[in-house]
Every structure is written in C-alpha cells, then in structure tokens.
Write an enzyme that holds these catalytic residues in place. Structure first.
Site, PDB file in Angstrom:
ATOM      1  N   ASN A 147       3.451  -2.298  -1.524  1.00 12.97           N
ATOM      2  CA  ASN A 147       3.078  -2.730  -2.880  1.00 12.97           C
ATOM      3  C   ASN A 147       2.200  -3.969  -2.713  1.00 12.97           C
ATOM      4  O   ASN A 147       2.696  -5.047  -2.411  1.00 12.97           O
ATOM      5  CB  ASN A 147       4.358  -3.048  -3.675  1.00 12.97           C
ATOM      6  CG  ASN A 147       4.052  -3.652  -5.034  1.00 12.97           C
ATOM      7  OD1 ASN A 147       2.885  -3.697  -5.461  1.00 12.97           O
ATOM      8  ND2 ASN A 147       5.090  -4.116  -5.714  1.00 12.97           N
TER       9      ASN A 147
ATOM     10  N   LYS B 242       0.603  -5.558  -4.870  1.00 15.05           N
ATOM     11  CA  LYS B 242       0.658  -6.453  -6.039  1.00 15.05           C
ATOM     12  C   LYS B 242      -0.774  -6.854  -6.424  1.00 15.05           C
ATOM     13  O   LYS B 242      -1.693  -6.046  -6.252  1.00 15.05           O
ATOM     14  CB  LYS B 242       1.581  -7.645  -5.748  1.00 15.05           C
ATOM     15  CG  LYS B 242       2.981  -7.170  -5.302  1.00 15.05           C
ATOM     16  CD  LYS B 242       4.021  -8.246  -5.255  1.00 15.05           C
ATOM     17  CE  LYS B 242       5.353  -7.639  -4.794  1.00 15.05           C
ATOM     18  NZ  LYS B 242       6.445  -8.619  -4.751  1.00 15.05           N
TER      19      LYS B 242
ATOM     20  N   HIS C 161       9.050  -2.446 -11.835  1.00 11.33           N
ATOM     21  CA  HIS C 161       9.205  -3.506 -10.832  1.00 11.33           C
ATOM     22  C   HIS C 161       9.755  -4.760 -11.532  1.00 11.33           C
ATOM     23  O   HIS C 161       9.411  -5.037 -12.677  1.00 11.33           O
ATOM     24  CB  HIS C 161       7.858  -3.798 -10.182  1.00 11.33           C
ATOM     25  CG  HIS C 161       7.981  -4.677  -8.976  1.00 11.33           C
ATOM     26  ND1 HIS C 161       8.134  -6.042  -9.073  1.00 11.33           N
ATOM     27  CD2 HIS C 161       8.019  -4.382  -7.652  1.00 11.33           C
ATOM     28  CE1 HIS C 161       8.262  -6.547  -7.851  1.00 11.33           C
ATOM     29  NE2 HIS C 161       8.188  -5.555  -6.980  1.00 11.33           N
TER      30      HIS C 161
ATOM     31  N   GLU D 289       8.976  -7.735 -11.312  1.00 12.56           N
ATOM     32  CA  GLU D 289       7.945  -8.658 -11.821  1.00 12.56           C
ATOM     33  C   GLU D 289       7.449  -8.199 -13.184  1.00 12.56           C
ATOM     34  O   GLU D 289       7.125  -9.022 -14.045  1.00 12.56           O
ATOM     35  CB  GLU D 289       6.799  -8.767 -10.804  1.00 12.56           C
ATOM     36  CG  GLU D 289       7.233  -9.590  -9.593  1.00 12.56           C
ATOM     37  CD  GLU D 289       6.545  -9.234  -8.291  1.00 12.56           C
ATOM     38  OE1 GLU D 289       5.515  -8.525  -8.315  1.00 12.56           O
ATOM     39  OE2 GLU D 289       7.059  -9.649  -7.228  1.00 12.56           O
TER      40      GLU D 289
ATOM     41  N   GLU E  74      15.660  -3.296  -5.232  1.00 12.54           N
ATOM     42  CA  GLU E  74      14.999  -4.556  -4.900  1.00 12.54           C
ATOM     43  C   GLU E  74      15.771  -5.709  -5.530  1.00 12.54           C
ATOM     44  O   GLU E  74      15.537  -6.043  -6.703  1.00 12.54           O
ATOM     45  CB  GLU E  74      13.560  -4.565  -5.424  1.00 12.54           C
ATOM     46  CG  GLU E  74      12.665  -3.512  -4.824  1.00 12.54           C
ATOM     47  CD  GLU E  74      11.203  -3.953  -4.806  1.00 12.54           C
ATOM     48  OE1 GLU E  74      10.580  -3.836  -3.739  1.00 12.54           O
ATOM     49  OE2 GLU E  74      10.687  -4.432  -5.834  1.00 12.54           O
TER      50      GLU E  74
ATOM     51  N   GLY F 147       9.961 -11.822  -1.993  1.00 12.01           N
ATOM     52  CA  GLY F 147       9.029 -12.909  -1.726  1.00 12.01           C
ATOM     53  C   GLY F 147       9.706 -14.200  -1.293  1.00 12.01           C
ATOM     54  O   GLY F 147       9.077 -15.256  -1.271  1.00 12.01           O
TER      55      GLY F 147
ATOM     56  N   SER G 201      11.597  -8.816   1.095  1.00 13.84           N
ATOM     57  CA  SER G 201      11.426  -9.498   2.386  1.00 13.84           C
ATOM     58  C   SER G 201      11.628  -8.573   3.585  1.00 13.84           C
ATOM     59  O   SER G 201      12.192  -8.985   4.601  1.00 13.84           O
ATOM     60  CB  SER G 201      12.333 -10.737   2.473  1.00 13.84           C
ATOM     61  OG  SER G 201      11.979 -11.664   1.457  1.00 13.84           O
TER      62      SER G 201
HETATM   63  P1  13P Z   1       8.279  -8.859  -0.562  1.00 14.64           P
HETATM   64  O1  13P Z   1       8.277  -7.819   0.535  1.00 14.64           O
HETATM   65  O2  13P Z   1       7.063  -9.744  -0.546  1.00 14.64           O
HETATM   66  O3  13P Z   1       9.568  -9.611  -0.620  1.00 14.64           O
HETATM   67  O4  13P Z   1       8.159  -8.052  -1.949  1.00 14.64           O
HETATM   68  C1  13P Z   1       9.009  -6.993  -2.197  1.00 14.64           C
HETATM   69  C2  13P Z   1       8.521  -6.272  -3.394  1.00 14.64           C
HETATM   70  O5  13P Z   1       8.543  -6.777  -4.491  1.00 14.64           O
HETATM   71  C3  13P Z   1       7.975  -4.914  -3.194  1.00 14.64           C
HETATM   72  O6  13P Z   1       7.807  -4.256  -4.409  1.00 14.64           O
END
Ligand code: 13P
Length: 254
Positions: free
Chosen positions: A12, A14, A98, A100, A170, A176, A216
């Site tokens: 992803n 982003k 997601h 976010e 997740e 992150g 992560s």
């Molecule tokens: P990270 O791998 O940067 O922690 O992000 C995970 C994520 O949100 C994947 O959709």
C-alpha cells in the site's frame, strides 16, 4: 506449516510516488520477483500512477490494486473514482476501510459495506481492513471492535463473494510506528477473525478466506509473522516503497 491458502502480499503505497518513481519501483520489483510463484504479489499505487504501473505489469506476476473507490457506479460525485474506472486499468484488488480513511475521511462500517458490494458488482477483489486502536487493546476490547467492524463492513455480502474477499488485520497502533504486533498477537486475532467469518458465512468460506497482517511489516519480521497458521499474507506500507525491502519481505515469506 503448510497452508492450503496462497499467501497474498500487497504494498500500500499510500500518498507516495510520482508517476516516474512508481514506474521505477515496479520495474525493480519485476526484476527482483519475476520468478516468484508462491505468493500473490499486489501493488497499490496512488490513482495517478495506476495507468503507467498497469502498463508495466502486463504479463508479469504482479497484480494491481487501488487504495480506495466510490460506493457509486457513476454520477455527480466530484472527486470520486468508480469501480468501472479502475477496471479500465486492469485493477484487480481494492483496499477498503483502511484505518487512515476511517480516521481522516470518517469512513464507517456501513459505507465500507456499500463499497464492498460495489466492488463485488464489478468483480474486484476487496481487501477489507479492520483493527483496534491502542486504547481499545489496552481496554481489552480488541475482539469486540474487530467483530463489530467485520459484522458491519461485511453485511449484505453473499458467501460466494466472500471467499474471494481478503481481510487485513491492521492494528492501528502498529501502523507506521515500527512497533509490529508479535506473531502470537497477530495469530490470536487472525484466528478470531476466521472464527467470526465462519459464524457470519460458513465453515468453507472461513477456511478459504485469506487474512493479511498489516502494521510495521519488515524483511526482519515477515518470516515469523507468515509462519503462523492463520496469517495468509501482509499489507505493507512503508517497507513497500523501496524495491529491496518489499522484495525481501516476499522472499523471506516463502
Ligand atoms: P506500515 O507498514 O507503514 O506500518 O503501514 C501499514 C499499513 O497501513 C498498510 O496498509
């Protein structure tokens, strides 16, 4: 342990990568991963790079995913992108709900379920994200939250469509932050998700549905996470932005 479900590892990206950077990244991934057959490999670039990335991965073992889509098929929805438009670029997967988007765009389980049904209507395979915050985990509410998200976002879905749908666990506190869930923590929630899918649909769907872990994921922890019986892949953020780290996550998972 031998699983009867094929691993699916998705990047992803982003809100990262210009078109040129996206093309560079996917060309590198093709070079590194061209012979991998054991894993379904997916990249999810921003909308602006879908067209160019799509051309790069024709005839490769890399599939294309989108990070979001509208619940509507067409019409007066300024700024939105419909499933049919994604299909024009040979998009096969779509990430829905997601954390976010739940947080910043206020996406609800009800909206996610409508998007999921629109995705199924267009024969897109959805990756539906669920996961608790650190406050919810510390309050002992992880299962309550994940079950509510599953029941809400999967409502109205037929069993036949569900087997092709992917769930991504997740935990919000692991995204992150560099602080991944341990393999044991991930396994515990993945087993709970599979059990819940069994209750909502049936045992055969529960057995087939693939459940990714996200938060992560790095080359150093991928093998351990993927070794767990109910962990069927990964949804990778930061580490999917570099050729080396994303390829190593995949190679280490096989
Ligand atoms: P990270 O791998 O940067 O922690 O992000 C995970 C994520 O949100 C994947 O959709």
């Amino acid at each position: 342990m031998e699983k009867n479900r094929k691993l699916i590892i998705a990047g992803n990206w982003k809100m990262n990568k210009t078109v040129a950077e996206a093309v560079d990244l996917v060309q590198g991934l093709k070079r590194e991963l061209g012979t991998v057959k054991e894993v379904d490999i997916v990249v999810c670039p921003p909308f602006t790079a879908l067209n160019d990335v799509s051309k790069q991965i024709l005839d490769s073992n890399i599939w294309l995913g989108s990070q979001n889509m509208s619940e509507h098929n067409s019409g007066a929805f300024t700024g939105e992108i419909a499933a049919g438009m994604l299909k024009e670029f040979s998009v096969r997967y779509v990430i829905l709900g997601h954390s976010e988007r739940r947080q910043h765009q206020r996406e609800t389980d009800d909206l996610i379920s409508r998007k999921l049904r629109a995705a199924h209507g267009a024969s897109l395979k959805a990756i539906v994200c669920v996961g608790e915050t650190i406050g919810e985990r510390e309050a002992g509410e992880t299962e309550t939250v994940v079950e509510r998200q599953l029941r809400g976002s999967l409502s109205g879905v037929k069993a036949g469509e569900m087997a092709e749908t992917i769930i991504a666990y997740e935990p919000v506190w692991a995204i992150g932050t560099g602080k991944n869930a341990t393999a044991a923590q991930a396994q515990e929630v993945h087993a709970f998700i599979r059990k819940t899918v069994g209750e909502l649909f049936n045992a055969s769907v529960a057995k087939r549905v693939r459940i990714q872990y996200g938060g992560s994921v790095k080359p150093a922890n991928a093998r351990e996470l993927m070794s767990r019986p109910d962990v069927d892949g990964a949804l990778v953020g930061g580490a999917s932005l570099e050729i080396r780290s994303f390829s190593d996550i995949i190679k280490n998972s096989i």
